[in-house]
Scaffold this active site. Structure first.
Site, PDB file in Angstrom:
ATOM      1  CB  CYS A 139      -5.442   5.138   8.939  1.00  0.00           C
ATOM      2  SG  CYS A 139      -5.813   4.637   7.461  1.00  0.00           S
TER       3      CYS A 139
ATOM      4  CG  PHE B 175      -1.649  -1.286   1.365  1.00  0.00           C
ATOM      5  CD1 PHE B 175      -3.006  -1.256   0.972  1.00  0.00           C
ATOM      6  CD2 PHE B 175      -1.261  -2.103   2.414  1.00  0.00           C
ATOM      7  CE1 PHE B 175      -3.705  -2.733   1.040  1.00  0.00           C
ATOM      8  CE2 PHE B 175      -2.026  -3.282   2.559  1.00  0.00           C
ATOM      9  CZ  PHE B 175      -3.401  -3.570   1.814  1.00  0.00           C
TER      10      PHE B 175
ATOM     11  CG  ASP C 201      -1.114   1.874  -4.001  1.00  0.00           C
ATOM     12  OD1 ASP C 201      -0.905   2.437  -3.053  1.00  0.00           O
ATOM     13  OD2 ASP C 201      -1.964   1.849  -4.782  1.00  0.00           O
TER      14      ASP C 201
END
Ligand code: SAH
Length: 394
Positions: free
Chosen positions: A338, A228, A250
């Site tokens: 996150c 990522f 990614d």
């Protein structure tokens, strides 16, 4: 006072008296029908006692408080809040010749709910998450360029995707003040192209700065996989840390191109790095066991809302099980979440389940969080969102 007044139901003033900056719609009595989205409103207790002023919004969070005093919100109000934010960043020592990227305003963490300001050299990227901040954008931009020592000359407004869709504000991403074609910012001496015009968020994830530094420390001689990767932040630090090879992955081809460009900017011609546009789960499935000594897992927020939390936790477990099972013995895994809707405990539990699933011996070396320029307002614990663990895997 020219502002419209919203009255709380009986007993609903408790959280405001403890400076929590949100008023939920369920806490309000019937509203004056001429209140409009983005208006500044006064909030009073059921007995009429004033509790402060804030931005009104249609939705479950009805008011985001700007002040717990019954004051007028003037340009000077914004100026003082911005000066306080700057004073704190100065104390952190984030503006240096070798560091020009940092967050100046982190919403509730800087007592300015709904507002994010990231600084990249002499350009500020301003992001509104509430209609009220959208309407205040020009005033805020005008104050930003006046702050002494901050050195902001250009203000780019980037709120097309962050404002509530239903508010129909038709926000356009554009410069409010100035213009800049120099989009290279420096972080701890490393250069990054910041694409504030088209990139995700404000163009860069400044919140991983400290964690990237830690990664640099662990990279020497290791084969690093940065999953990522987005702009390749972790990859660039791994290169400087002396990794023997760095692979960045990614699913977005654009992100892969950004990563390649940032590696080239710092380490031109260095053949240790390769980037791949591929799905993370697929990539991890297909690699040989022990192909990497250090794996970074920094996925996008799997849960944007509480309702998505169960699926998110399953996603974190699956991803971490894949990472932990594939890392070489004596290897290290940097793993993050996150998602604000996932707590630190829940995330750790998901990683625990993942570790147990692999049967390997796993120890936690560090527990990570967001950096100091993303402060948590102590009255607003919801502001803590970034969680990470560094694992040592035998
Ligand atoms: N680690 C980065 C930030 C990651 S942002 C940094 O330090 O800057 C999350 C990234 O995950 C985005 O770039 C997005 O394109 C990518 N992504 C989302 N889903 C993915 C998937 N299934 N496989 C691989 N990448 C994915």
């Amino acid at each position: 006072m020219k502002y419209k007044t919203l009255t709380l139901k009986r007993g609903k003033e408790e959280s405001l008296l403890r400076f929590h900056p949100w008023v939920f719609s369920g806490a309000l009595t019937a509203m004056p029908d001429d209140v409009e989205e983005g208006d500044i409103v006064r909030v009073v207790a059921s007995d009429g006692r004033p509790l402060g002023v804030g931005h009104f919004q249609i939705g479950s969070i009805a008011v985001r408080m700007l002040s717990f005093f019954d004051i007028e919100i003037t340009p000077l109000f914004y100026r003082q809040a911005l000066e306080q934010a700057w004073k704190m960043r100065k104390a952190l020592g984030l503006q240096r010749p070798d560091n020009s990227a940092f967050r100046l305003v982190h919403g509730e963490g800087d007592f300015l709910p709904g507002l994010v300001v990231d600084i990249y050299g002499d350009t500020a990227v301003l992001q509104a998450h509430s209609p009220g901040m959208h309407f205040a954008r020009e005033i805020i931009a005008g104050q930003l360029v006046k702050i002494e020592g901050l050195g902001v000359k250009n203000v780019y407004y980037k709120s097309e995707t962050t404002l509530p869709y239903k508010a129909n504000l038709d926000a356009v991403n554009d410069y409010i003040i100035g213009h800049s074609d120099n989009n290279v910012a420096v972080e701890n001496g490393l250069k990054f192209n910041i694409d504030w015009l088209r990139g995700q968020k404000t163009g860069f994830f400044v919140d991983q700065r400290d964690n990237r530094s830690l990664l640099e420390h662990y990279s020497a001689g290791r084969r690093v996989l940065n999953m990522f990767c987005y702009t390749g932040g972790f990859s660039v630090y791994a290169m400087r840390g002396g990794a023997s090879l760095v692979h960045s992955v990614d699913s977005s081809a654009k992100a892969v191109a950004l990563t390649d460009a940032n590696i080239e900017l710092n380490f031109p011609g260095d053949t240790r790095h390769k980037a791949f546009a591929e799905d993370a789960f697929k990539y991890l499935d297909n690699i040989q066991p022990e192909a990497y000594d250090l794996i970074v897992l920094d996925p996008p927020a799997f849960a944007k809302h509480r309702s998505a939390r169960r699926n998110a936790l399953r996603g974190y477990q699956k991803l971490n099980a894949a990472g932990i099972s594939k890392v070489a013995p004596g290897g290290i895994v940097f793993t993050f979440s996150c998602s604000q809707a996932v707590s630190r405990e829940q995330f750790r539990l998901a990683v625990f389940s993942a570790a147990a699933q692999t049967g390997r011996k796993v120890r936690i070396l560090h527990q990570l969080t967001q950096p100091a320029d993303h402060p948590v307002n102590i009255y607003h614990p919801e502001g803590e969102y970034l969680k990470g663990l560094i694992l040592y895997v035998e």
